[in-house]
Design a protein around this motif. Structure first.
Motif, PDB file in Angstrom:
ATOM      1  N   THR A 116       0.849  -1.193   0.000  1.00 15.32           N
ATOM      2  CA  THR A 116       0.000   0.000   0.000  1.00 15.32           C
ATOM      3  C   THR A 116       0.882   1.240   0.000  1.00 15.32           C
ATOM      4  O   THR A 116       1.815   1.349   0.807  1.00 15.32           O
ATOM      5  CB  THR A 116      -0.914   0.026   1.241  1.00 15.32           C
ATOM      6  OG1 THR A 116      -1.713  -1.152   1.256  1.00 15.32           O
ATOM      7  CG2 THR A 116      -1.825   1.255   1.225  1.00 15.32           C
ATOM      8  N   ALA A 117       0.570   2.152  -0.902  1.00 10.20           N
ATOM      9  CA  ALA A 117       1.266   3.447  -0.963  1.00 10.20           C
ATOM     10  C   ALA A 117       0.256   4.547  -0.659  1.00 10.20           C
ATOM     11  O   ALA A 117      -0.873   4.519  -1.158  1.00 10.20           O
ATOM     12  CB  ALA A 117       1.880   3.663  -2.342  1.00 10.20           C
ATOM     13  N   ILE A 118       0.663   5.525   0.154  1.00 12.52           N
ATOM     14  CA  ILE A 118      -0.237   6.590   0.590  1.00 12.52           C
ATOM     15  C   ILE A 118       0.343   7.949   0.217  1.00 12.52           C
ATOM     16  O   ILE A 118       1.538   8.201   0.399  1.00 12.52           O
ATOM     17  CB  ILE A 118      -0.449   6.533   2.116  1.00 12.52           C
ATOM     18  CG1 ILE A 118      -1.062   5.196   2.528  1.00 12.52           C
ATOM     19  CG2 ILE A 118      -1.331   7.686   2.595  1.00 12.52           C
ATOM     20  CD1 ILE A 118      -1.155   5.006   4.026  1.00 12.52           C
ATOM     21  N   ASP A 119      -0.512   8.818  -0.304  1.00 12.20           N
ATOM     22  CA  ASP A 119      -0.181  10.227  -0.484  1.00 12.20           C
ATOM     23  C   ASP A 119      -0.650  10.939   0.787  1.00 12.20           C
ATOM     24  O   ASP A 119      -1.848  11.182   0.965  1.00 12.20           O
ATOM     25  CB  ASP A 119      -0.877  10.785  -1.718  1.00 12.20           C
ATOM     26  CG  ASP A 119      -0.594  12.270  -1.926  1.00 12.20           C
ATOM     27  OD1 ASP A 119       0.191  12.843  -1.148  1.00 12.20           O
ATOM     28  OD2 ASP A 119      -1.177  12.854  -2.850  1.00 12.20           O
ATOM     29  N   LYS A 120       0.258  11.270   1.669  1.00 13.90           N
ATOM     30  CA  LYS A 120      -0.122  11.801   2.980  1.00 13.90           C
ATOM     31  C   LYS A 120      -0.786  13.173   2.886  1.00 13.90           C
ATOM     32  O   LYS A 120      -1.578  13.548   3.761  1.00 13.90           O
ATOM     33  CB  LYS A 120       1.106  11.857   3.887  1.00 13.90           C
ATOM     34  CG  LYS A 120       1.649  10.476   4.218  1.00 13.90           C
ATOM     35  CD  LYS A 120       2.833  10.539   5.176  1.00 13.90           C
ATOM     36  CE  LYS A 120       3.332   9.135   5.503  1.00 13.90           C
ATOM     37  NZ  LYS A 120       4.500   9.166   6.425  1.00 13.90           N
ATOM     38  N   ALA A 121      -0.496  13.905   1.839  1.00 12.79           N
ATOM     39  CA  ALA A 121      -1.092  15.231   1.701  1.00 12.79           C
ATOM     40  C   ALA A 121      -2.588  15.144   1.425  1.00 12.79           C
ATOM     41  O   ALA A 121      -3.382  15.914   1.960  1.00 12.79           O
ATOM     42  CB  ALA A 121      -0.391  15.999   0.584  1.00 12.79           C
ATOM     43  N   SER A 122      -2.975  14.178   0.600  1.00 14.95           N
ATOM     44  CA  SER A 122      -4.386  14.057   0.221  1.00 14.95           C
ATOM     45  C   SER A 122      -5.106  12.934   0.954  1.00 14.95           C
ATOM     46  O   SER A 122      -6.335  12.895   0.973  1.00 14.95           O
ATOM     47  CB  SER A 122      -4.485  13.815  -1.285  1.00 14.95           C
ATOM     48  OG  SER A 122      -3.918  12.556  -1.614  1.00 14.95           O
TER      49      SER A 122
END
Length: 542
Positions: free
Chosen positions: A216-222
């Motif tokens: 799992t990869a997460i875009d922490k900003a969005s």
């Protein structure tokens, strides 16, 4: 449990969901086989009791089913379970009706008592049958043995080593930029002894292995996240499947690696992490008609759902209607020469293919396994049937596709390995892609839905690449293709040759009431379909 804590207690087993008459055992006990002579004594007790009680036919299955599962996430071991289920199942025909009983007590007197119970059940059923059971003949084979041709028994590999591998997979994903990584390993060993009044005593040792993972990869900003599952297939192989033999790899357009009879999980988890992160910024697909190039890692599930299942004869006859539906592929369609697909489409059912999940020497009715045609040159020609069904097709020999997932379950018709034959002309994946003007290249199994007759369906995937004017241009997202089974296979215009042939498969395919689970493989080469409807699955295009 932290990594360092687990590795100092490598023999530890944690409890999981345990089925009736299944027990937790130490990992070392997975390596101890059942004694063949002892199994024959139990089988003879059943056959003798059945004959004395008036049965016209009896078969007995003495089984020991071993399962090991290892579950990890990041640097933690979440569960390790070793289970054993052993017992005897007896099936008889009395007065033209079936009876079945089973016992977990592996003593001759207990087996004989269970046999008499099966006879009593058959007698009770005889008063309600509409017509007598009609069994296709089987010639007894005497005493024979068959074993999955493995090089390294996965059950003999120390738990410590297997956990170390999974935790290393997780670490490699995290180091490559994943936010979460979960990896699992499932191992199955079925030790099955079959005997019947036909004169067969068949000892089989069946092995299967699977190592799935999810990154799992997460875009922490969005807060947006994307995942990618591993591209391996479950296989009927030993631990050698995980030896990462370069000869088992397929270098594919777009930088994706395909895997055949060997799996480099460390390579795949790093690639999965990069691709999951690329999904975060990949553009969403524009709905419309596309030419699809489907990798075997994606196409296997479509084959499973809209070829394998609708060509199971028990579904066609309505026996599975209450649980999993029926089939659009009714018997009249075979008689009419129903066009299933284009002329290059050929499907076979096969219980013999080495490395496949469904490969055995004999099925659970003592029938020697084989390969047979289902669709030939695009035309429906046959189904999958067992000893008591095949006469309905006008045939006198069972297809050898009977299976039970336990000694305590009655055997019935299960899907064989159903595969799409490779193209006859030399064609690489790169050459196939070069000829696509507006298409999508799809890898991996995704979510899907399908109707009860296996006619209308929708399939997703793991990776999607846009193809423009023969070039792979970019990774895209939110793709699912909608199909009607015969329209889809008639839109098949090209199949890569045998050099690209690979197996995919289902490790936990459910069917029946009470539900049983089987494992089955589906082979194909990369295949092209023209003019397929693609929808956008995103909840939001933002």
């Amino acid at each position: 449990m932290q990594r360092r804590d687990f590795l100092s207690f490598s023999g530890l087993s944690l409890a999981g969901l345990i089925l009736p008459h299944t027990r937790l055992i130490a990992a070392e006990a997975l390596m101890v086989p059942m004694d063949v002579a002892a199994k024959k004594i139990l089988a003879d007790a059943a056959l003798t009791a059945a004959t004395h009680a008036g049965a016209s036919y009896c078969d007995v299955r003495v089984g020991r089913y071993l399962r090991q599962s290892l579950i990890t996430r990041e640097d933690k071991v979440q569960n390790v379970v070793n289970t054993e289920s052993a017992g005897v199942g007896i099936r008889v025909i009395v007065n033209g009706a079936w009876g079945f009983a089973a016992t977990h007590q592996t003593k001759p007197d207990a087996v004989a008592a269970a046999t008499r119970q099966a006879v009593a059940i058959a007698n009770a059923n005889a008063g309600h049958r509409s017509q007598p059971v009609q069994l296709a003949p089987v010639k007894g084979v005497g005493e024979v043995a068959w074993k999955t041709p493995i090089k390294k028994n996965a059950m003999e590999v120390p738990v410590k080593e297997k956990v170390e591998l999974l935790l290393s997979v997780n670490a490699a994903g995290l180091n490559a930029g994943a936010n979460f990584v979960a990896s699992r390993m499932f191992l199955i060993n079925e030790q099955k002894y079959f005997a019947s009044t036909d004169g067969s005593y068949i000892d089989q040792d069946v092995h299967r292995i699977w190592l799935p993972f999810t990154v799992t990869a997460i875009d922490k900003a969005s807060g947006k996240f994307r995942t990618r599952d591993g591209l391996s297939a479950p296989m009927g192989l030993g631990y050698e499947y995980l030896d990462a033999d370069p000869a088992g790899k397929f270098a594919l357009p777009g930088g994706v690696v395909g895997y055949g009879r060997s799996y480099d999980v460390m390579e795949d988890v790093v690639a999965a992490t990069k691709q999951a992160r690329a999904k975060l910024t990949a553009p969403s697909v524009k709905p419309g008609k596309y030419d699809l190039v489907l990798d075997p890692s994606n196409l296997f599930l479509t084959i499973h759902e809209n070829v394998g299942h609708p060509l199971e004869l028990d579904r066609v006859l309505g026996y599975e209607a209450n649980y999993a539906g029926t089939s659009f592929a009714t018997l009249d369609k075979r008689e009419a020469g129903f066009r299933w697909g284009s002329e290059i489409v050929n499907f076979t059912a096969d219980k013999t293919e080495p490395g496949s999940l469904g490969a055995v020497g004999y099925d659970d009715e003592g029938v020697k396994t084989k390969r047979w045609d289902l669709v030939k040159d695009g035309v429906l020609v046959n189904y999958q049937a067992t000893r008591d069904e095949v006469h309905i097709l006008g045939e006198s020999e069972s297809h050898g596709c009977s299976y039970a997932d336990s000694w305590s379950s009655v055997q019935f018709q299960r899907m064989a390995n159903v595969s799409l034959a490779p193209g006859k002309n030399k064609l690489s994946v790169a050459d196939m892609v070069k000829n696509v003007e507006n298409g999508i290249y799809i890898h991996g199994r995704g979510s899907y839905s399908i109707d009860q007759q296996r006619y209308n369906a929708q399939f997703g995937g793991q990776l999607f690449y846009e193809i423009k004017n023969g070039q792979i241009t970019r990774q895209i997202e939110d793709v699912a293709y909608q199909i009607r089974t015969p329209e889809f296979w008639n839109a098949c215009v090209a199949i890569c040759d045998e050099s690209d042939y690979r197996l995919g498969g289902s490790f936990f395919d459910g069917k029946g009431q009470p539900s049983q689970v089987s494992a089955v493989s589906h082979g194909s080469s990369t295949t092209r379909f023209n003019g397929v409807n693609v929808i956008n699955t995103a909840r939001s295009l933002g």
